[in-house]
Write a protein that holds these residues in place. Structure first.
Motif, short mmCIF file in Angstrom:
data_model
loop_
_atom_site.label_atom_id
_atom_site.label_comp_id
_atom_site.label_asym_id
_atom_site.label_seq_id
_atom_site.Cartn_x
_atom_site.Cartn_y
_atom_site.Cartn_z
N ASN A 1 1.06 -1.48 0.10
CA ASN A 1 -0.10 -0.08 0.28
C ASN A 1 0.71 1.31 0.00
O ASN A 1 0.53 1.92 -1.09
CB ASN A 1 -1.08 0.17 1.01
CG ASN A 1 -1.90 -0.76 0.88
OD1 ASN A 1 -2.61 -1.74 -0.36
ND2 ASN A 1 -3.23 -0.89 2.35
N ASP B 1 0.35 3.49 -3.40
CA ASP B 1 0.08 5.87 -2.31
C ASP B 1 1.36 6.38 -3.28
O ASP B 1 1.18 7.19 -3.16
CB ASP B 1 0.27 5.52 -1.31
CG ASP B 1 -1.21 4.83 -0.20
OD1 ASP B 1 -2.03 4.89 -1.09
OD2 ASP B 1 -1.12 4.73 0.84
N LYS C 1 -9.78 8.73 -0.42
CA LYS C 1 -8.32 8.50 0.26
C LYS C 1 -8.38 8.00 1.32
O LYS C 1 -8.19 7.54 2.43
CB LYS C 1 -7.51 9.79 -0.02
CG LYS C 1 -6.98 10.25 -1.77
CD LYS C 1 -5.76 11.15 -1.56
CE LYS C 1 -4.95 11.09 -2.98
NZ LYS C 1 -4.51 12.90 -3.23
#
Length: 148
Positions: free
Chosen positions: A28, A32, A119
């Protein structure tokens, strides 16, 4: 036969911990950091892929731990295995109540249809996932301790 069950259970749970740990602290973070919409698209794809596999893995791990606890009878380490199974139950409940609803939405998102707060929703998923990882690490640790 019990020894084989103990080893298989520990390996299956250990691999699950490794995958979930890498999702939390490696994958992740990489996604990101990608430019543009690539990170969101990667998370959506990961949600579809792992969303299909992880339920079987979580339930399978719980079943293996329960069978170990039952087969272990009155062995001195049975309490550790029962506690590990309890933590695995907690991880399944957390998944169903907290993480799956967010993942079910997120896996359908594209740059064209995602909500404005996507988000924030991913950050909420990440926070709950960190807690779940800690819970399954606890279960794995107890299973390893039960082997000794």
């Amino acid at each position: 036969m019990l020894n084989a069950l103990e080893v298989v259970t520990t390996v299956v749970v250990g691999l699950m911990v490794g995958v979930e740990f890498s999702v939390a602290f490696v994958i992740n973070r990489i996604l990101d950091a990608l430019p543009g919409d690539a990170g969101q698209l990667g998370r959506s794809h990961g949600g579809r892929m792992l969303g299909a596999v992880m339920p079987v893995w979580y339930i399978g791990s719980l079943v293996l731990a329960a069978v170990w606890a039952i087969a272990g009878g009155r062995h001195h380490s049975t309490g550790l295995v029962v506690t590990a199974a309890g933590l695995l139950i907690l991880s399944v409940i957390m998944s169903l109540l907290l993480l799956v609803p967010i993942n079910s939405r997120g896996k359908t998102w594209t740059p064209e249809n995602r909500p404005e707060n996507w988000k924030e929703q991913m950050k909420r998923w990440d926070r709950w996932h960190y807690v779940r990882v800690a819970v399954i690490i606890g279960a794995f640790t107890l299973l390893v301790a039960a082997l000794t």
